[in-house]
Design an enzyme around this catalytic site. Structure first.
Site, PDB file in Angstrom:
ATOM      1  N   SER A  97       0.818  -1.212   0.000  1.00 59.07           N
ATOM      2  CA  SER A  97       0.000   0.000   0.000  1.00 59.07           C
ATOM      3  C   SER A  97       0.853   1.263   0.000  1.00 59.07           C
ATOM      4  O   SER A  97       0.368   2.346  -0.357  1.00 59.07           O
ATOM      5  CB  SER A  97      -0.919   0.024   1.227  1.00 59.07           C
ATOM      6  OG  SER A  97      -1.788  -1.077   1.236  1.00 59.07           O
ATOM      7  N   GLY A 147      -4.069  -2.133  -1.114  1.00 58.20           N
ATOM      8  CA  GLY A 147      -3.217  -1.826  -2.247  1.00 58.20           C
ATOM      9  C   GLY A 147      -2.988  -0.327  -2.394  1.00 58.20           C
ATOM     10  O   GLY A 147      -3.590   0.484  -1.685  1.00 58.20           O
ATOM     11  N   GLY A 163      -2.411   3.511  -4.603  1.00 55.30           N
ATOM     12  CA  GLY A 163      -2.918   4.317  -5.709  1.00 55.30           C
ATOM     13  C   GLY A 163      -4.335   4.820  -5.517  1.00 55.30           C
ATOM     14  O   GLY A 163      -4.949   4.669  -4.462  1.00 55.30           O
ATOM     15  N   CYS A 168      -9.199  -1.979   3.168  1.00 57.37           N
ATOM     16  CA  CYS A 168      -8.401  -0.856   2.685  1.00 57.37           C
ATOM     17  C   CYS A 168      -8.752  -0.505   1.228  1.00 57.37           C
ATOM     18  O   CYS A 168      -9.852  -0.042   0.965  1.00 57.37           O
ATOM     19  CB  CYS A 168      -6.917  -1.161   2.875  1.00 57.37           C
ATOM     20  SG  CYS A 168      -5.855   0.299   2.748  1.00 57.37           S
ATOM     21  N   PHE A 169      -7.861  -0.718   0.278  1.00 60.20           N
ATOM     22  CA  PHE A 169      -8.170  -0.475  -1.127  1.00 60.20           C
ATOM     23  C   PHE A 169      -9.401  -1.285  -1.536  1.00 60.20           C
ATOM     24  O   PHE A 169     -10.222  -0.837  -2.341  1.00 60.20           O
ATOM     25  CB  PHE A 169      -6.962  -0.865  -1.981  1.00 60.20           C
ATOM     26  CG  PHE A 169      -6.935  -0.267  -3.368  1.00 60.20           C
ATOM     27  CD1 PHE A 169      -6.885   1.095  -3.563  1.00 60.20           C
ATOM     28  CD2 PHE A 169      -6.934  -1.090  -4.489  1.00 60.20           C
ATOM     29  CE1 PHE A 169      -6.837   1.645  -4.840  1.00 60.20           C
ATOM     30  CE2 PHE A 169      -6.888  -0.560  -5.760  1.00 60.20           C
ATOM     31  CZ  PHE A 169      -6.837   0.814  -5.947  1.00 60.20           C
ATOM     32  N   GLN A 203     -12.529   0.545  -0.819  1.00 58.41           N
ATOM     33  CA  GLN A 203     -12.800   1.569  -1.834  1.00 58.41           C
ATOM     34  C   GLN A 203     -13.328   0.935  -3.120  1.00 58.41           C
ATOM     35  O   GLN A 203     -14.215   1.496  -3.784  1.00 58.41           O
ATOM     36  CB  GLN A 203     -11.525   2.372  -2.086  1.00 58.41           C
ATOM     37  CG  GLN A 203     -11.048   3.131  -0.853  1.00 58.41           C
ATOM     38  CD  GLN A 203      -9.576   3.495  -0.897  1.00 58.41           C
ATOM     39  OE1 GLN A 203      -8.929   3.396  -1.937  1.00 58.41           O
ATOM     40  NE2 GLN A 203      -9.027   3.917   0.233  1.00 58.41           N
ATOM     41  N   ASN A 210      -3.441   2.457   6.441  1.00 57.85           N
ATOM     42  CA  ASN A 210      -2.598   3.174   5.483  1.00 57.85           C
ATOM     43  C   ASN A 210      -3.445   3.490   4.271  1.00 57.85           C
ATOM     44  O   ASN A 210      -3.614   2.664   3.384  1.00 57.85           O
ATOM     45  CB  ASN A 210      -1.384   2.356   5.064  1.00 57.85           C
ATOM     46  CG  ASN A 210      -0.654   3.015   3.901  1.00 57.85           C
ATOM     47  OD1 ASN A 210      -0.660   4.244   3.782  1.00 57.85           O
ATOM     48  ND2 ASN A 210      -0.057   2.229   3.028  1.00 57.85           N
ATOM     49  N   PHE A 237      -6.899   7.804   0.303  1.00 61.64           N
ATOM     50  CA  PHE A 237      -8.183   8.004  -0.365  1.00 61.64           C
ATOM     51  C   PHE A 237      -9.271   7.402   0.515  1.00 61.64           C
ATOM     52  O   PHE A 237      -9.005   6.540   1.365  1.00 61.64           O
ATOM     53  CB  PHE A 237      -8.203   7.332  -1.745  1.00 61.64           C
ATOM     54  CG  PHE A 237      -7.255   7.960  -2.732  1.00 61.64           C
ATOM     55  CD1 PHE A 237      -7.697   8.925  -3.629  1.00 61.64           C
ATOM     56  CD2 PHE A 237      -5.913   7.592  -2.768  1.00 61.64           C
ATOM     57  CE1 PHE A 237      -6.830   9.507  -4.539  1.00 61.64           C
ATOM     58  CE2 PHE A 237      -5.035   8.165  -3.667  1.00 61.64           C
ATOM     59  CZ  PHE A 237      -5.499   9.136  -4.551  1.00 61.64           C
ATOM     60  N   HIS A 251      -6.755  -2.331   8.534  1.00 62.57           N
ATOM     61  CA  HIS A 251      -6.015  -3.571   8.294  1.00 62.57           C
ATOM     62  C   HIS A 251      -6.184  -4.551   9.456  1.00 62.57           C
ATOM     63  O   HIS A 251      -5.421  -4.507  10.430  1.00 62.57           O
ATOM     64  CB  HIS A 251      -4.524  -3.266   8.117  1.00 62.57           C
ATOM     65  CG  HIS A 251      -4.171  -2.625   6.828  1.00 62.57           C
ATOM     66  ND1 HIS A 251      -3.473  -3.264   5.827  1.00 62.57           N
ATOM     67  CD2 HIS A 251      -4.433  -1.383   6.355  1.00 62.57           C
ATOM     68  CE1 HIS A 251      -3.303  -2.443   4.793  1.00 62.57           C
ATOM     69  NE2 HIS A 251      -3.883  -1.291   5.102  1.00 62.57           N
ATOM     70  N   GLU A 277      -5.425  -7.572   9.600  1.00 61.09           N
ATOM     71  CA  GLU A 277      -4.368  -8.578   9.700  1.00 61.09           C
ATOM     72  C   GLU A 277      -3.297  -8.164  10.704  1.00 61.09           C
ATOM     73  O   GLU A 277      -2.441  -8.969  11.081  1.00 61.09           O
ATOM     74  CB  GLU A 277      -3.755  -8.865   8.328  1.00 61.09           C
ATOM     75  CG  GLU A 277      -2.664  -7.927   7.864  1.00 61.09           C
ATOM     76  CD  GLU A 277      -3.174  -6.532   7.556  1.00 61.09           C
ATOM     77  OE1 GLU A 277      -2.408  -5.563   7.713  1.00 61.09           O
ATOM     78  OE2 GLU A 277      -4.357  -6.413   7.164  1.00 61.09           O
TER      79      GLU A 277
END
Length: 383
Positions: free
Chosen positions: A47, A228, A230, A256-257, A260, A298, A301, A346, A348
């Site tokens: 990430s 992830g 970006g 996380c990503f 989104q 982390n 966005f 996260h 994990e």
């Protein structure tokens, strides 16, 4: 440490220090991470790809670098900025110093920086493009600022393809296999499949370009969307795959990503945060229970929405299940008529607190419920 080094921000602010790790240049987005421990997991978290990480903890590297705690196959950051690196690491698992690990993998660092002043600057001005320079890459300040301004911003950055696995691989279940999960790798951390495997889940980690036909061929009990890097606005392929998974009512869990991506699949927009959430001490409120978890995060966005909001989607109603009490950022989503949920943090816990580990249990319960049609709600109300 060897020779001078600088961190150059796109607004022209320059922080000077000493070279740490590799010498050369690194360009990315300057962000700060608030964890006092877990620097190895931070540096190897996909990430953080193309980000220059500033550690708020003043002393870094005390426990060295070991061979067990990497969260991917390499250090992912574009640069590293610390205040006071350890001269000599001390830990029974340490195999090399943090500085040596950075140097071995070509990661440019800057040490001796007033990171307190730097973090205050980023909090006021926001995360921004930056560069770290040392050795032969040093040049007049104006030239270095121009190099930073010529680099691409994080907004609009399509990065998950750079960190996804090139070939599928399987993490076997520990003990008896209870479920098979297809995990879309848009930047997955090593500990996530381990957490699922410990619950009897066989995890098939798949490249980001995987098709729905390949998912159906696996006949999974569940579908996992990983973390992830970006801008999620660029993830059209994973978003379309997620829509197809939702249409087939395959139980889905995202982090996380992945939160989104699910948000976009449900019709929500995303936006760039001012400086994001990065650390292992960020509170999250679960609205159904009022429970507060301290989480590892982390992300720069976030999904649009407000605490407790219910909204219509192409797959029926959905709701915002979690938010951050610090700033109201959406931290979790749940579809109410198809079996899908996600969180922005996260669970994990690599590195980080273990408050949210039960989310993997919820995913297992969701897959178990998926074998009895009509039992897809995660909250006590729908159980």
């Amino acid at each position: 440490m060897n020779g001078p080094a600088v961190l150059v921000l796109e607004d022209g602010r320059i922080f000077r220090g000493e070279a740490y790790g590799a010498t050369g240049a690194g360009l990315g987005e300057a962000v700060f991470a608030t964890g006092m421990t877990g620097y190895q997991e931070t540096l190897t978290d996909p990430s953080y790809h193309r980000q220059i990480v500033v550690q708020t903890a003043p002393q870094i590297g005390n426990t060295g670098w070991n061979d067990e705690d990497d969260e991917s196959s390499a250090i992912q950051v574009a640069g590293y900025v610390v205040r006071d690196p350890a001269r000599t690491p001390s830990n029974w698992r340490s195999r090399r110093s943090l500085g040596d690990a950075l140097a071995d993998q070509g990661v440019v660092g800057v040490a001796g920086v007033d990171t307190r002043a730097l973090v205050r600057h980023l909090r006021e001005r926001g995360a921004m493009r930056a560069g770290v320079f040392s050795g032969d890459a040093l040049a007049p300040d104006a030239e270095l600022v121009e190099r930073v301004l010529a680099s691409p911003p994080m907004e609009g950055a399509d990065l998950y393809g750079a960190v996804t696995t090139r070939e599928p691989y399987v993490v076997p279940a520990e003990g008896i296999r209870r479920f098979r999960v297809a995990a879309l790798d848009v930047g997955i951390k090593f500990n996530t499949p381990r957490m699922l495997a410990a619950r009897g889940v066989e995890v098939h980690v798949l490249p980001a370009g995987t098709t729905i036909a390949q998912i159906e061929e696996l006949a999974p009990d569940g579908f996992f969307l990983s973390n992830g890097p970006g801008d999620p606005a660029t993830a059209d392929g994973p978003v379309e795959l997620t829509r197809q998974v939702l249409e087939r009512r395959i139980p889905l869990f995202g982090i996380c990503f992945g939160n989104q991506i699910l948000g976009r699949a449900l019709g929500r927009g995303t936006y760039k945060m001012r400086y994001g959430h990065r650390g292992i001490n960020i509170p999250v409120v679960e609205h159904a229970t009022g429970r507060v978890a301290i989480t590892s995060q982390n992300h720069g966005f976030a999904v649009e929405g407000e605490a407790g909001e219910r909204f219509d989607t192409p797959f029926g109603a959905a709701e915002i299940t979690h938010t951050c009490p610090n700033d109201g950022t959406v931290e979790g989503l749940q579809a109410l008529e198809v079996p899908a949920f996600s969180v922005q943090y996260h669970p994990e816990a690599a590195a980080g607190p273990h408050d949210a580990a039960d989310l993997f249990d919820r995913f297992v319960e969701l897959m178990d419920d998926g074998r009895a049609p009509g039992r897809h709600r995660l909250t006590e109300e729908g159980a």
